[in-house]
Design an enzyme around this catalytic site. Structure first.
Site, PDB file in Angstrom:
ATOM      1  CG  HIS A  43      -2.150  -0.829   0.975  1.00  7.45           C
ATOM      2  ND1 HIS A  43      -2.889  -1.406   1.989  1.00  7.45           N
ATOM      3  CD2 HIS A  43      -2.760  -1.212  -0.183  1.00  7.45           C
ATOM      4  CE1 HIS A  43      -3.897  -2.077   1.471  1.00  7.45           C
ATOM      5  NE2 HIS A  43      -3.831  -1.975   0.147  1.00  7.45           N
ATOM      6  CB  CYS A  97       2.995 -11.878   5.606  1.00 12.46           C
ATOM      7  SG  CYS A  97       3.775 -11.884   7.223  1.00 12.46           S
ATOM      8  CG  HIS A 125      -7.069  -4.583   4.836  1.00  9.02           C
ATOM      9  ND1 HIS A 125      -6.206  -5.635   4.671  1.00  9.02           N
ATOM     10  CD2 HIS A 125      -6.300  -3.460   4.867  1.00  9.02           C
ATOM     11  CE1 HIS A 125      -4.961  -5.184   4.632  1.00  9.02           C
ATOM     12  NE2 HIS A 125      -4.999  -3.844   4.737  1.00  9.02           N
ATOM     13  CD  GLU A 127      -4.006  -9.212   7.399  1.00  8.11           C
ATOM     14  OE1 GLU A 127      -3.130  -8.330   7.286  1.00  8.11           O
ATOM     15  OE2 GLU A 127      -4.410  -9.651   8.502  1.00  8.11           O
ATOM     16  CB  THR A 163      -1.734  -9.180  10.739  1.00  4.75           C
ATOM     17  OG1 THR A 163      -1.768  -8.457   9.516  1.00  4.75           O
ATOM     18  CG2 THR A 163      -1.924 -10.655  10.495  1.00  4.75           C
ATOM     19  CB  CYS A 191       1.633  -8.893  12.719  1.00  3.37           C
ATOM     20  SG  CYS A 191       3.364  -8.776  12.376  1.00  3.37           S
ATOM     21  CB  SER A 219      -0.799   2.105   4.221  1.00  2.00           C
ATOM     22  OG  SER A 219      -0.284   1.430   5.335  1.00  2.00           O
ATOM     23  CB  SER A 220      -4.918  -0.841   7.092  1.00  2.00           C
ATOM     24  OG  SER A 220      -5.256  -1.170   8.396  1.00  2.00           O
TER      25      SER A 220
HETATM   26  S1  SF4 Z   1       2.397  -6.636   9.204  1.00  2.00           S
HETATM   27 FE1  SF4 Z   1       2.994  -8.534  10.047  1.00  2.00          FE
HETATM   28  S2  SF4 Z   1       1.582  -9.858   9.205  1.00  2.00           S
HETATM   29 FE2  SF4 Z   1       1.435  -8.092   7.962  1.00  2.00          FE
HETATM   30  S3  SF4 Z   1       2.840  -8.388   6.398  1.00  2.00           S
HETATM   31 FE3  SF4 Z   1       3.948  -7.391   7.921  1.00  2.00          FE
HETATM   32  S4  SF4 Z   1       4.890  -8.990   9.115  1.00  2.00           S
HETATM   33 FE4  SF4 Z   1       3.323  -9.864   7.930  1.00  2.00          FE
END
Ligand code: SF4
Length: 662
Positions: A43, A97, A125, A127, A163, A191, A219-220
């Site tokens: 993003h 990821c 989102h 993800e 995450t 994360c 970008s969240s």
């Molecule tokens: S924020 Fe964490 S989960 Fe997301 S891509 Fe980066 S390392 Fe991976």
């Protein structure tokens, strides 16, 4: 401006890995091979643009694709989509990821075990869309307390998180959701990289004046960093590139914090830092330039004293070199001791005498700066008739030499005081309050008067005294002058007259019969005439009245002595004491019939009279000569009767008296 970089700012492990995968793939690509990214690789528009230039095309759907390579970005995709792409014989390069992949696995596993999957996150989102795809899009996406509260109940619930959520939000929502199921599995899948970046951002935002958050507007995780920053810092700027930095706004602050989203590459962060540092340095130079004064001979500037010695004073005037004030240029006042009266660090005004004395020194004059400023001030003071202060620096034959506002002035002897001055030396080094009575800049002449100030004070004092005085008031005073008609008494700045008739209850020939010059006396105000400036005083009104003393000591029946002062048809006035008269009525003059009082009495006769009446109300005293005569006769009768008792029984008292009187 001090710049601080937050820990863990920029690419996270997952994004870095996806970017490296893309770079490797691009570097090994055959010339006619096509490569796509399903959605922007990260993003961040600048990173996407960079890859685009290298041949990585961003696509939103894969329907029309029939060959080539497709990079799966770090957000991951759903299992169904992955299968569809594989079925099309597209080569998938998985940049998902590993942390996101772990969430996919967890969701798939618990969905298969019959749990209702609840994903805490943003339903739009990629993800979250990808995660939901691992439970056939049957999961519930919850992003607010309201949504959590409205969620239906289930027997078994499995909670996971996007995450990049904040811990706070996950905790709050998972608490609510956990009450909606009988058996609830909660997996905090936030994360660690996100947690670390957010914590570091919070810590930094608390201590700096301004926060700069770098990252894509879509970008969240960058938006979350901006949100956290705003919570702890009043000044937050979210930028994608260094060009967007509001440098002049940021320059107002002393400390700047920088953080960046997980999809922000290092090179953008570095550019932002460099831009800030350059601006800071340029600003400092500019500021130094600005503070460096451009001075010319004849200017008056402010400076700070750096050092003081016997012969000179060194002053920092914010110029490339410091200035020197030679001893003779320090003050017009010969008594001014610069070593004790000036202090290091003190701010003073100085006149530029020379920009360079040949050795690179600026030569200054404090004396001249004071003189120039002093003249301007004195002209205003003269115009406004202002009272100012001056210091007597010398005694001259015909007056006092003074320094006023750093300039020499003169007070003529007849302008020193309202009182006669015969000893001028007592004024040496004295500070006097004065008024300017003549000023001529061209002739360098200032004539001052302290007498004018004294006069004004006296007038003010008199005015105040006039307002405080009342008829009937008794005040203390000092006898100043004596004349035939009375005496003048000073009652604290004003003089009043005690007329001779008001000096004593008794008759006096001259005021000096009762008072002398310098006597301290109490007087009563008997009249005030402010317009004519006349105050009439009475001394006798403060003394006991003769009538009061007389009636206190005498009573009816007492025999007293007096002098005949007036004679009328109806009787005679007798002065008993000064201020106390009595009347002998014609009927009280003699036992014999009296036709005219003057037949029996004349003015000046001293007589013994009997008080036969005291009328206190009307202050009248009745006297009688007849009563004394009667008493005398009575006593004589008694005496004769005693002598002739039983001797001549057949004679009358009248016969005896005639006989006695022969
Ligand atoms: S924020 Fe964490 S989960 Fe997301 S891509 Fe980066 S390392 Fe991976």
């Amino acid at each position: 401006m001090k710049i601080y970089i937050a820990d863990h700012a920029g690419f996270c492990f997952g994004v870095k890995r996806a970017v490296e995968i893309a770079e490797n793939t691009l570097s090994q690509l055959d010339q006619d091979e096509k490569i796509y990214s399903l959605g922007p690789l990260v993003h961040n528009p600048q990173v996407v643009e960079k890859f685009n230039k290298k041949g990585l095309k961003v696509i939103d759907n894969t329907e029309e694709l029939d060959n080539g390579k497709v990079i799966i970005r770090s957000h991951g995709i759903s299992g169904n989509l992955q299968k569809r792409l594989e079925d099309k014989n597209l080569e998938l390069i998985d940049g998902t990821c590993p942390y996101v992949k772990a969430v996919h696995n967890k969701v798939k596993s618990y969905h298969e075990k019959g749990y209702k999957i609840v994903i805490i996150g943003d339903k739009n989102h990629p993800e979250v869309i990808g995660i939901n795809g691992w439970c056939n899009d049957e999961g519930i996406v919850i992003n607010s307390e309201e949504e959590a509260n409205n969620m239906p109940n289930y027997d078994k619930i499995c909670i996971v998180s996007q995450t990049t959520n904040t811990q706070e939000k996950f905790q709050k929502l998972s608490d609510i959701i956990s009450k909606k199921g009988k058996e609830v599995k909660i997996f905090n899948t936030i994360c660690n990289a996100t947690y670390q970046r957010q914590s570091a951002c919070e810590e930094l935002a608390k201590k700096v004046d301004v926060m700069i958050v770098i990252g894509g507007y879509h970008s969240s995780n960058t938006n979350k960093l901006a949100e956290i920053s705003r919570k702890y810092c009043n000044n937050v700027y979210h930028v994608e590139t260094p060009d967007e930095l509001p440098l002049h706004e940021i320059a107002k602050f002393n400390t700047v914090g920088i953080t960046a989203g997980a999809s922000t590459p290092d090179w953008i962060i570095e550019e932002v830092i460099k831009t800030l540092e350059n601006f800071n340095n340029n600003n400092i130079l500019e500021a130094i330039e600005k503070t460096m004064k451009k001075i010319r001979k004849g200017d008056i500037v402010k400076g700070k004293i750096i050092s003081i010695s016997e012969d000179q004073v060194i002053v920092n005037i914010n110029y490339k070199s410091d200035g020197i004030i030679p001893k003779e240029e320090i003050s017009n006042d010969p008594t001014f001791d610069h070593k004790t009266m000036l202090k290091e660090g003190q701010e003073i005004e100085v006149y530029i005498l020379k920009l360079d004395d040949g050795e690179g020194n600026v030569i200054l004059s404090k004396r001249k700066a004071e003189t120039i400023k002093g003249w301007a001030q004195l002209e205003r003071d003269f115009k406004n008739n202002k009272v100012i202060e001056c210091k007597v620096v010398d005694i001259l034959e015909n007056g006092l030499k003074v320094v006023v506002k750093g300039i020499n002035g003169f007070i003529p002897v007849n302008q020193i005081s309202v009182k006669h001055v015969d000893n001028l030396s007592k004024y040496k080094n004295k500070i006097l309050k004065v008024k300017i009575i003549d000023l001529n800049r061209r002739k360098n002449s200032i004539i001052l008067s302290s007498k004018e100030v004294e006069k004004e004070k006296l007038i003010q004092k008199r005015e105040q005294l006039w307002n405080e005085l009342n008829i009937g008031q008794i005040v203390e005073g000092e006898v100043k002058k004596i004349f035939d008609f009375g005496a003048f008494v000073d009652i604290g700045g004003l003089e009043g007259l005690v007329h001779i008739s008001d000096l004593s209850w008794e008759r006096i020939n001259h005021p000096s019969d009762v008072i002398n010059v310098s006597d301290k006396v109490k007087v009563k105000i008997i009249n005030l005439d402010k317009e004519k400036n006349r105050i009439s005083l009475s001394l006798k009104e403060t003394l006991p009245k003769p009538w009061d003393t007389f009636v206190k000591n005498k009573k009816v029946g007492d025999i007293v002595k007096g002098k005949v002062t007036k004679i009328f048809n109806f009787g005679a006035i007798v002065r008993l004491e000064e201020g106390v008269d009595g009347l002998i009525h014609i009927s009280e003059i003699s036992l014999e019939p009296v036709k005219n009082p003057a037949d029996k009495l004349k003015i000046g006769d001293v007589v013994q009279v009997k008080i036969i009446n005291i009328n206190e109300k009307e202050q009248k005293i009745g006297l009688s000569l007849k009563a004394i005569e009667e008493e005398k006769n009575k006593k004589m009768e008694e005496k004769i009767l005693k002598e002739y008792n039983n001797q001549e029984l057949d004679v009358t008292i009248g016969d005896l008296m005639k006989k006695k009187m022969k």
